[in-house]
Write an enzyme that holds these catalytic residues in place. Structure first.
Site, PDB file in Angstrom:
ATOM      1  N   HIS A   1       0.805  -1.221   0.000  1.00  0.00           N
ATOM      2  CA  HIS A   1       0.000   0.000   0.000  1.00  0.00           C
ATOM      3  C   HIS A   1       0.835   1.267   0.000  1.00  0.00           C
ATOM      4  O   HIS A   1       0.325   2.337   0.352  1.00  0.00           O
ATOM      5  CB  HIS A   1      -0.962  -0.006   1.187  1.00  0.00           C
ATOM      6  CG  HIS A   1      -2.041  -1.026   1.062  1.00  0.00           C
ATOM      7  ND1 HIS A   1      -2.886  -1.346   2.104  1.00  0.00           N
ATOM      8  CD2 HIS A   1      -2.420  -1.813   0.022  1.00  0.00           C
ATOM      9  CE1 HIS A   1      -3.736  -2.281   1.714  1.00  0.00           C
ATOM     10  NE2 HIS A   1      -3.465  -2.573   0.449  1.00  0.00           N
ATOM     11  N   GLY A   2       2.097   1.157  -0.368  1.00  0.00           N
ATOM     12  CA  GLY A   2       2.852   2.356  -0.652  1.00  0.00           C
ATOM     13  C   GLY A   2       3.695   2.914   0.474  1.00  0.00           C
ATOM     14  O   GLY A   2       3.937   2.271   1.497  1.00  0.00           O
TER      15      GLY A   2
END
Length: 488
Positions: free
Chosen positions: A305-306
């Site tokens: 998710h970054g």
């Protein structure tokens, strides 16, 4: 660990003897493999003979002549003062190996100036948690393999008990602490048996992995985690920590999803993360409340998710995050690239945050800021009349190059309809989404942004011009991506 700084006071009377001091330093540290500690192997007779060879002539120190023998005695005294203990963790086939280590830690003679060694060629059963006492000058060296229990219920019972320390490996504080894995591709792995948890979609009483907490002058290096159950490394309350050359492989080989397998949760001050490889199902990096002076660089993130700041401001919490630099990271098949998330109703400030030199491949949301974050697990997005929000200041997104995933898809963490990450009105082609409240954002700029979509469609943005007061680097509207002066 015998710090080079600890040696300096013992040689103040020979400060002008740079050549001789270097000879001492090199002899002592010749076999050391860490930049901030010395191996116990250097306390050998061979090392002392090497030191002796350095003293073939008297040494001029200011106006006095210092005998080589006097210097040698000083070196030996320094070494003896910092006697080094090596504890080889014992292994019994089919048994839990954690209690033997816990018993040794309770005695106390390995919590200072020592190495705790998991031997190469041995697979240790860590079936119960390990909680380290306060450590000083200690290296935990994992040259063998470690394995969790594959009994989900047994682990859940432990995590759900009142005496669970908070993580499967918990550090409670200390100074000059190194957590070191192995560069041998076959050894130094920590197997969490997470696949069974993911397949069962079991999210009750999952253990956090490594709580590297309240450590000053710490190192996390060469660690290799295989299918961890959930959260991995956290540095809450630590300072001056260097985490590098670590590998996290939290990848499912079925259709199940590795929920909450966050890579690094950065809490504390003066933290450097670099050269890490992370494949997971949640944030590659998350920077938490209170974090200051954080660098994350030269790394690889896939499937998660970054690179996230937050979430911040939950329950009205006052946030304080300052001075974060994230640069030179390759993002592949991640849900987000650069992300900031804070809860409606939060307070405080996040400032001086830079994401720079980010390459991305098949990322739906390369740049995403939201001040309206919520927990999908407790229901739909809440309605609120609150006016407080975590403010943001001096955010820079610079040199983003890559491909936006704009084909219809469902990411593995989606458990609701619409999915928790859906943005009302979005086309799926946005390189940047600024979901802001009015009067909460100052000096947010996206510069040198060069995206394309997977389908070849025009790149778009989402931005409400009533919420920004500066040139954000592109036309602030819900429409095509058009660079402005600040974005050039």
């Amino acid at each position: 660990m015998l710090s080079r700084l600890n040696l300096l006071p013992r040689f103040r009377h020979v400060q002008r003897s740079y050549v001789t001091y270097s000879c001492i330093y090199l002899s002592i540290s010749r076999r050391s493999t860490s930049s901030n500690d010395f191996s116990h192997e250097t306390r050998s007779a061979g090392s002392l003979l090497e030191i002796l060879k350095c003293f073939q002539l008297p040494v001029l120190t200011g106006r006095a002549m210092v005998s080589p023998l006097v210097l040698l005695i000083s070196v030996v005294a320094a070494i003896q003062t910092h006697a080094w203990t090596v504890f080889v963790v014992p292994h019994t086939a089919g048994q839990d190996d954690a209690p033997a280590l816990m018993n040794a830690l309770a005695v106390g003679n390995i919590s200072t100036n020592g190495t705790i060694l998991f031997s190469k060629g041995v697979t240790y059963n860590i079936l119960t948690p390990i909680k380290f006492p306060v450590l000083n000058n200690v290296e935990i060296r994992i040259e063998g393999n470690l394995t969790y229990s594959d009994d989900i219920v047994a682990i859940q019972d432990i995590v759900g008990s009142s005496n669970f320390p908070g993580a499967w490996f918990t550090f409670t504080g200390g100074h000059n602490v190194t957590l070191r894995g192995s560069t041998d591709p076959k050894w130094g792995w920590v197997d969490g048996h997470g696949q069974a948890w993911w397949d069962a979609n079991q999210q009750v009483n999952r253990p956090h992995g490594w709580a590297f907490s309240k450590i000053s002058n710490g190192v996390i290096r060469d660690m290799k985690l295989w299918k961890p159950i959930a959260w991995n490394f956290a540095t809450s309350g630590s300072s001056n920590v260097h985490a590098f050359n670590n590998k996290i492989i939290a990848v499912s080989n079925t259709d199940s999803f590795p929920f909450n397998t966050d890579g690094f949760s950065a809490g504390g001050t003066d933290l450097l993360f670099e050269g890490n490889h992370i494949e997971n199902g949640d944030d590659c990096l998350t920077v938490g409340n209170g974090a200051k002076n954080i660098i994350f660089r030269n790394s690889y993130c896939e499937g998660g998710h970054g690179l996230s700041i937050g979430s911040l401001g939950n329950g009205g919490q006052v946030a304080d995050v300052q001075n974060v630099l994230i640069e030179n990271v390759f993002m592949k098949n991640t849900l987000y690239g650069a992300r900031f998330k804070s809860w409606t109703g939060g307070n405080g400030l996040a400032r001086n945050i830079t994401w720079k030199d980010i390459a991305f491949q098949n990322v739906p949301f390369p740049i995403y800021i939201t001040q309206n974050y919520w927990d999908q697990g407790v229901g739909p997005r809440p309605n609120t009349t609150g006016t407080n929000n975590t403010h943001i200041q001096d955010f820079l997104f610079q040199n983003f190059v890559g491909i936006i995933e704009d084909k219809p898809y469902i990411e593995g963490s989606c458990v609701s309809d619409p999915c928790w990450y859906a943005v009302p009105g979005a086309t799926g082609k946005e390189v940047a989404i600024l979901d802001l409240y009015p009067d909460t954002a100052t000096n947010v700029v996206a510069k040198d942004i060069f995206p394309v979509t997977e389908t070849g469609a025009k790149v778009a943005v989402m931005c409400n011009p009533s919420t920004v007061s500066n040139d954000v680097g592109f036309r602030c509207w819900n429409g095509p991506f058009v660079r402005t002066i600040a974005g050039l």
